[in-house]
Motif scaffolding. Sequence first.
Motif, PDB file in Angstrom:
ATOM      1  N   ARG A  97       0.841  -1.199   0.000  1.00  0.00           N
ATOM      2  CA  ARG A  97       0.000   0.000   0.000  1.00  0.00           C
ATOM      3  C   ARG A  97       0.873   1.245   0.000  1.00  0.00           C
ATOM      4  N   THR A  98       0.365   2.287  -0.635  1.00  0.00           N
ATOM      5  CA  THR A  98       1.089   3.546  -0.665  1.00  0.00           C
ATOM      6  C   THR A  98       1.144   4.167   0.731  1.00  0.00           C
ATOM      7  N   VAL A  99       1.948   5.206   0.837  1.00  0.00           N
ATOM      8  CA  VAL A  99       2.037   5.931   2.106  1.00  0.00           C
ATOM      9  C   VAL A  99       0.652   6.386   2.552  1.00  0.00           C
ATOM     10  N   ALA A 100      -0.099   7.017   1.650  1.00  0.00           N
ATOM     11  CA  ALA A 100      -1.441   7.500   2.001  1.00  0.00           C
ATOM     12  C   ALA A 100      -2.343   6.352   2.417  1.00  0.00           C
ATOM     13  N   GLN A 119      -8.635  12.661   4.381  1.00  0.00           N
ATOM     14  CA  GLN A 119      -7.660  13.202   3.429  1.00  0.00           C
ATOM     15  C   GLN A 119      -6.891  14.372   4.032  1.00  0.00           C
ATOM     16  N   GLN A 120      -7.594  15.245   4.738  1.00  0.00           N
ATOM     17  CA  GLN A 120      -6.947  16.409   5.337  1.00  0.00           C
ATOM     18  C   GLN A 120      -5.980  16.001   6.427  1.00  0.00           C
ATOM     19  N   ARG A 121      -6.366  15.002   7.227  1.00  0.00           N
ATOM     20  CA  ARG A 121      -5.480  14.557   8.302  1.00  0.00           C
ATOM     21  C   ARG A 121      -4.204  13.941   7.730  1.00  0.00           C
ATOM     22  N   ILE A 122      -4.317  13.182   6.651  1.00  0.00           N
ATOM     23  CA  ILE A 122      -3.135  12.595   6.005  1.00  0.00           C
ATOM     24  C   ILE A 122      -2.209  13.700   5.504  1.00  0.00           C
ATOM     25  N   LEU A 138       5.169   3.804  -2.670  1.00  0.00           N
ATOM     26  CA  LEU A 138       5.173   2.577  -1.878  1.00  0.00           C
ATOM     27  C   LEU A 138       6.357   2.610  -0.910  1.00  0.00           C
ATOM     28  N   PRO A 139       6.227   1.938   0.237  1.00  0.00           N
ATOM     29  CA  PRO A 139       7.302   1.989   1.232  1.00  0.00           C
ATOM     30  C   PRO A 139       8.677   1.624   0.689  1.00  0.00           C
ATOM     31  N   ARG A 154       2.177   8.213  11.021  1.00  0.00           N
ATOM     32  CA  ARG A 154       1.102   7.270  11.381  1.00  0.00           C
ATOM     33  C   ARG A 154       0.817   7.334  12.878  1.00  0.00           C
ATOM     34  N   ALA A 155       1.884   7.423  13.682  1.00  0.00           N
ATOM     35  CA  ALA A 155       1.711   7.477  15.133  1.00  0.00           C
ATOM     36  C   ALA A 155       1.014   8.754  15.586  1.00  0.00           C
TER      37      ALA A 155
END
Length: 227
Positions: A97-100, A119-122, A138-139, A154-155
């Motif tokens: 999965r992509t970063v988003a 979307q805004q939080r990402i 991708l990672p 993410r945290a």
Amino acid sequence: MTEPVLELREATIQQEGQPVLADVSFALQKSEFSYLVGRTGSGKSSLLKTLYADLPLLSGSGTVAGFALPKLPASKIPYLRRKLGIVFQDFQLLSDRTVAENLLFVLNATGWKTKTSKQQRIIDVLGRVGLTGATNRLPHRLSGGEQQRVVIARAMLNEPVLLLADEPTGNLDPEVSDDIMRLFAEINNSGTAILMATHNFQLIDKYPHRVLTCKDGQLLDSARSLN
């Protein structure tokens, strides 16, 4: 003084049913930064796992982000973890999965409802860690330092009161480690408490904070030794 974001009293930390730390008593206040050090097997990771309820607290008392750890029902553990940010040494990103999409997975799992707010939080958290342009990558297309920044983003998705980091610079070179520490300092200065397990004493010397040491089954506290 406000209620600590983390407090243990006479706690026994166990791993696979065996005590690894006894009579653990310490508190972490809002906006406080503390290192957690000790040899491999001394109890650092077990202590962190107890704090995010991956291991049960069977003896003593403890609260984390307002949740009492003893006898914490399994149904309450996800709510505790929404108050925490957890940063692992090995990233634990979803490789397909992509970063988003990695960040969206967490937002969906923690109850965010509207597409616009997600979307805004990402966008917000990636901007905060300096990765605004990485949403569709991708990672494996990222460097180690960039992957760790995604893990930190993410945290931070749910604006945690406490960030638990287990060797977050362990796989990074010194220059990138410095970047991560500066990012932690920004997060800490904005009000998030941080407890960071590390073996890197050069970082501790360069960015001094309180030090908790796991040694011979005890937790030694530099703040206590100064009083």
